[in-house]
Design a protein around this motif. Structure first.
Motif, mmCIF file in Angstrom:
data_model
loop_
_atom_site.group_PDB
_atom_site.id
_atom_site.type_symbol
_atom_site.label_atom_id
_atom_site.label_comp_id
_atom_site.label_asym_id
_atom_site.label_seq_id
_atom_site.Cartn_x
_atom_site.Cartn_y
_atom_site.Cartn_z
ATOM 1 N N THR A 277 -61.583 -57.178 9.235
ATOM 2 C CA THR A 277 -60.578 -56.206 8.824
ATOM 3 C C THR A 277 -61.001 -54.797 9.224
ATOM 4 O O THR A 277 -62.101 -54.353 8.883
ATOM 5 N N LEU A 278 -60.123 -54.122 9.932
ATOM 6 C CA LEU A 278 -60.344 -52.717 10.248
ATOM 7 C C LEU A 278 -59.898 -51.896 9.048
ATOM 8 O O LEU A 278 -58.706 -51.861 8.721
ATOM 9 N N VAL A 279 -60.861 -51.269 8.369
ATOM 10 C CA VAL A 279 -60.555 -50.451 7.195
ATOM 11 C C VAL A 279 -60.299 -49.035 7.700
ATOM 12 O O VAL A 279 -61.223 -48.279 7.985
ATOM 13 N N ALA A 280 -59.022 -48.693 7.805
ATOM 14 C CA ALA A 280 -58.611 -47.538 8.607
ATOM 15 C C ALA A 280 -58.701 -46.226 7.846
ATOM 16 O O ALA A 280 -58.058 -46.042 6.808
ATOM 17 N N SER A 281 -59.504 -45.312 8.395
ATOM 18 C CA SER A 281 -59.482 -43.927 7.936
ATOM 19 C C SER A 281 -58.487 -43.120 8.761
ATOM 20 O O SER A 281 -58.119 -42.003 8.391
ATOM 21 N N GLU A 282 -58.041 -43.693 9.877
ATOM 22 C CA GLU A 282 -57.028 -43.089 10.742
ATOM 23 C C GLU A 282 -56.043 -44.174 11.131
ATOM 24 O O GLU A 282 -56.444 -45.226 11.632
ATOM 25 N N ILE A 283 -54.764 -43.951 10.877
ATOM 26 C CA ILE A 283 -53.740 -44.953 11.151
ATOM 27 C C ILE A 283 -52.715 -44.378 12.123
ATOM 28 O O ILE A 283 -52.236 -43.248 11.951
ATOM 29 N N GLY A 284 -52.378 -45.147 13.142
ATOM 30 C CA GLY A 284 -51.410 -44.712 14.130
ATOM 31 C C GLY A 284 -50.036 -44.460 13.531
ATOM 32 O O GLY A 284 -49.705 -44.951 12.445
ATOM 33 N N ALA A 285 -49.222 -43.723 14.238
ATOM 34 C CA ALA A 285 -47.862 -43.420 13.787
ATOM 35 C C ALA A 285 -46.994 -44.661 13.912
ATOM 36 O O ALA A 285 -47.007 -45.353 14.938
ATOM 37 N N LEU A 286 -46.226 -44.942 12.874
ATOM 38 C CA LEU A 286 -45.381 -46.133 12.874
ATOM 39 C C LEU A 286 -44.145 -45.912 13.738
ATOM 40 O O LEU A 286 -43.382 -44.977 13.520
ATOM 41 N N GLU A 287 -43.980 -46.791 14.722
ATOM 42 C CA GLU A 287 -42.787 -46.775 15.564
ATOM 43 C C GLU A 287 -42.025 -48.073 15.362
ATOM 44 O O GLU A 287 -42.588 -49.160 15.472
ATOM 45 N N SER A 288 -40.742 -47.958 15.070
ATOM 46 C CA SER A 288 -39.932 -49.129 14.770
ATOM 47 C C SER A 288 -39.735 -49.987 16.008
ATOM 48 O O SER A 288 -39.485 -49.486 17.107
#
Length: 608
Positions: A277-288
Motif C-alpha cells: 500500500t502506498l500511504v500517500a502524503s501527496e495525492i494526484g488531482a482527480l480527473e473523471s
C-alpha cells in the motif's frame, strides 16, 4: 456475509488490541550492533536481524503516522547500496505519536521484528519494523530521498514465485528477484518513498480513505476502466492500494475509470486489507473518467426477465430503500422475478430471536411502487434463528420478488426452515413438493450458511424453476499477496459441497422432465472459472450465463482493484439452447464510492 464496514471495523479493533501479539520474533535476541537499513531489510522477506537489537540506525524521516494502532514513522537511508533486492526504507513503530517531522535526520535504536498484519494465521506476509525504540533527531529540514517510480516498465509481468515446498509453500526465505516477480519488486521497496504517475483508478474510494490504482492501464482492461480478474493466473500485477497519510477529508471520492493525474507519492507499507500500500502524503488531482451507472433494456412481452441482487444486509432501519427501488425500477427495468440476497429480519442486527422479514421486504416493495415500479409480491422461508450466518442477529436470507401482472407463483405446501423440498413427476412434468421450499437444508454443506430457496413460477403457460442461492463467503482465504504462493482458498471446501447439493437437485428436476426450464442464481461468492462453478455445471445440468458476455465484461464485484464475478445466473440446457438468451451485468454499485451495495445486479432475459 457480514457487511464490509462491520467486518472491517471488527478487524481494526482486533488490530488495535493485538498489534504486539502479531509480532513474530524469528531469532533469539543478540547484543547490540550498528547496521544500515538495507542490512536490516536483507535480500529475502525476513530480516536477518529479526529478534535482535540494533543501535544508531540512521535515516531521513519520509512519513509520520500519528493515527490508528500502528503509530510511528518511516525512514530511509539517503545513501543506498547497489543491490536492488534490499530496501532502503523501514517503519519505526513507536506506539504513540512520534515527535519527528518529514525531513528530520534521525538515529534509531531498538529491536528488529517481523510484524504480521492480521496475525500469523492470516497467511499474510510480514512487515519488517524496528520496535521498542529510542531515537534521536540530529537535524531537520533535510532533503527527503527521491521517490522511486513504480511504473508499467518497473513492475514485472509475473506475479509471484512458487513457494518453497519444504516450507509449506512459503516464499519468506526465498531470495528476492525484483526484476522477475511483482511481489518481489514491491517487497524490495518496502518502507521506501515511492510514487506513481497518472494512475488509473481500478477500485473506488471506500470509507477508510483507500482506493486502488493500476500502473498498467491495459492489463486485462474492461471498457469502463477496470481491471478484470479472469483466472487464478491473472493476478493483475499493476494493482496498488493507495491510502491517505494526510487528512481524510482531503482524500478523493474516486470512481473506477478516474485518474489520479500527476504524482501520488509516499511510503510503501503492507497491511492486512490489500498487501502493499502506498500511504500517500501527496495525492494526484482527480480527473473523471466519465464512468456512469448503467441501465439495462426492458424485456419484451415475450421475454421473461430474471434478476439477482445482493442488497447488503437490508433491514428496516436502513436509509437505502429508495435507492434500491430506483435501481430495480430504472436500472433493471423492473424484472419479472428478482432473487434478493441478504434480506435481514424485521429488526436487523438486534439479536432477540426475531426471524420474520415481512417488514423488510414490504418496505422495499412499497419503495418500488413509489419509484414507479410494479407492486411486487414475494415469497420466502424464514430461517432458524442464528443458523444461517451473516451479521449476528440479522438472519439474512434469500427472497423472491415477482410481478403478478407478468408471472404467477405456484404455491404448493410451503416448506419451513428444516423441511426439504423435493421433486415429483406429475403427468410427465416435474413439480416441487414444496413451493416455496428449501433445498436439502439438513445437508452439512449449509452449516452456518444460507440455504437455497426454490420456487415454481409460470410465465405464458410455461413453468420455470428458480433456485435462489447465497453460498459461503470467501472469508478465511489467503490473499493474493500472501506469504504462501499460490495462496490457499480454504473457503472453497464448503462452497464445493454447496454446489454439489444444488447440482444434484437440478439433476433431479431434469430427470423428471428433461426439457425443464431451471435457473439457479444468486451470490455464488465464486468466479465463473472456479471449481465451484464447474461443480454447479457438472453433467451439463447448468451453464453460467455470464460466460455469454465477452471476458472483459464479466464482473459483478470489485475487490482490491480487480473486477470479478461473484454473482451468477446459471441456466438449464433448455434455456441455453432455446436461443434468444440475453444477459447483462448491470454496473450500478461496485465501481462507485457512493454504493448502496457492494454487488452489481445481474439480469437474464429469455423466451421460455
Amino acid at each position: 456475509m457480514a457487511s464490509k464496514s462491520s467486518a472491517r471495523l471488527a478487524a481494526l479493533t482486533v488490530a488495535a488490541v493485538c498489534s504486539a501479539a502479531s509480532t513474530v520474533v524469528l531469532t533469539s535476541p543478540a547484543h547490540a550492533e550498528s547496521v544500515r537499513i538495507h542490512d536490516i531489510q536483507g535480500t529475502t522477506r525476513l530480516s536477518p536481524y529479526a529478534g535482535r537489537q540494533v543501535a544508531d540506525v540512521t535515516g531521513i524521516v519520509t512519513g509520520v503516522r500519528g493515527y490508528g494502532s500502528s503509530k510511528g514513522f518511516w525512514m530511509q537511508d539517503p545513501d543506498p547500496d547497489a543491490d536492488p533486492a534490499t530496501s532502503e526504507g523501514v517503519f519505526v513503530f513507536t506506539s504513540s505519536t512520534p515527535k519527528v517531522a518529514v525531513g528530520d535526520a534521525v538515529t534509531v535504536s531498538g529491536t528488529v521484528s517481523e510484524y504480521v498484519p492480521g496475525g500469523a494465521s492470516s497467511g499474510n506476509q510480514s512487515l519488517t519494523e524496528i520496535t521498542r525504540t529510542t531515537f534521536t533527531v540530529l537535524s531537520g529540514g533535510n532533503p527527503v530521498p527521491a521517490a522511486t517510480t513504480v511504473s508499467a516498465r518497473s513492475v514485472p509481468r509475473a506475479y509471484a514465485p512458487a513457494g518453497d515446498p519444504a516450507a509449506n509453500g512459503s516464499v519468506d526465505a526465498l531470495p528476492l528477484r525484483p526484476a522477475e516477480y511483482a511481489l518481489d519488486y514491491y517487497e524490495s521497496l518496502e518502507g521506501m518513498n515511492v510514487r506513481v504517475a497518472d494512475a488509473r483508478v481500478v477500485g473506488a474510494s471506500d470509507p477508510y480513505t483507500e482506493l486502488w490504482v493500476t500502473v498498467k492501464p491495459w492489463e486485462n482492461a474492461n471498457r469502463r476502466g477496470g481491471t478484470v480478474y479472469g483466472s487464478y493466473a491473472s493476478q493483475n500485477t499493476g494493482r496498488l492500494q493507495i491510502q491517505s497519510l494526510g487528512k481524510p477529508a482531503d482524500f478523493p471520492a474516486a470512481t473506477v475509470g478516474d485518474t489520479l493525474a500527476g504524482t501520488t507519492a509516499g511510503p510503501l507499507d503492507y497491511n492486512q486489507f490489500g498487501g502493499y500500500t502506498l500511504v500517500a502524503s501527496e495525492i494526484g488531482a482527480l480527473e473523471s473518467g466519465g464512468t456512469e451507472r448503467e441501465s439495462t433494456r426492458a424485456q419484451s412481452g415475450h421475454e421473461l426477465a430474471v434478476a439477482t441482487y445482493n442488497v447488503e444486509n437490508l433491514d428496516p432501519s436502513d436509509d437505502t430503500f429508495a435507492a434500491h427501488a430506483d435501481a430495480i425500477v430504472h436500472r433493471l427495468k423492473s424484472p419479472d422475478i428478482v432473487s434478493l440476497e441478504e434480506i435481514q429480519d424485521n429488526n436487523g442486527a438486534k439479536d432477540d430471536g426475531t426471524v420474520a422479514a415481512d417488514v423488510t421486504v414490504g418496505k422495499l416493495i412499497d419503495a418500488i411502487v413509489a419509484a414507479g415500479g410494479p407492486r411486487y409480491e414475494w415469497r420466502g422461508v424464514d430461517p432458524v434463528d442464528k443458523a444461517d450466518g451473516g451479521e449476528p442477529g440479522g438472519n439474512i436470507r434469500q427472497a423472491f420478488l415477482f410481478n403478478p401482472r407478468r408471472v404467477s407463483f405456484t404455491d404448493r405446501e410451503a416448506g419451513d426452515a428444516a423441511t426439504a423440498t423435493g421433486v415429483a413427476k406429475i403427468r410427465g412434468k416435474a413439480v416441487l413438493t414444496h413451493s416455496p421450499g428449501r433445498v436439502d437444508p439438513a445437508n452439512p454443506a449449509w452449516e452456518n450458511s444460507r440455504k437455497p430457496l426454490a420456487g415454481e413460477f409460470v410465465f405464458r403457460g410455461r413453468t420455470v424453476f428458480v433456485i435462489a442461492n447465497h453460498f459461503n463467503s470467501k472469508g478465511g482465504d489467503q490473499g493474493l499477496t500472501a506469504r504462501y504462493q499460490p495462496p490457499a482458498r480454504s473457503s472453497e471446501t464448503q462452497r464445493h459441497l454447496q454446489a454439489k447439493a444444488v447440482n444434484t437437485f437440478v439433476k433431479e428436476i431434469l430427470s423428471a422432465q428433461k426439457n425443464a426450464d431451471v435457473i439457479a442464481l444468486g451470490d455464488i461468492n465464486d468466479f465463473e472459472f472456479s471449481g465451484t462453478a464447474k461443480i454447479l455445471e457438472d453433467g451439463g445440468a447448468l451453464w453460467s450465463a455470464v460466460k455469454s458476455l465477452p471476458p472483459s465484461e464479466r464482473y459483478s464485484y470489485v475487490y482490491q482493484g480487480s473486477s470479478q464475478v461473484l454473482d451468477q445466473i446459471l441456466v438449464s440446457p433448455s434455456i441455453r439452447r432455446g436461443g434468444h438468451l440475453s444477459y447483462d451485468s448491470v454496473h450500478v454499485n461496485a465501481e462507485f464510492p457512493d454504493q448502496i451495495s457492494d454487488h452489481d445486479p445481474q439480469v437474464l432475459r429469455f423466451r421460455p
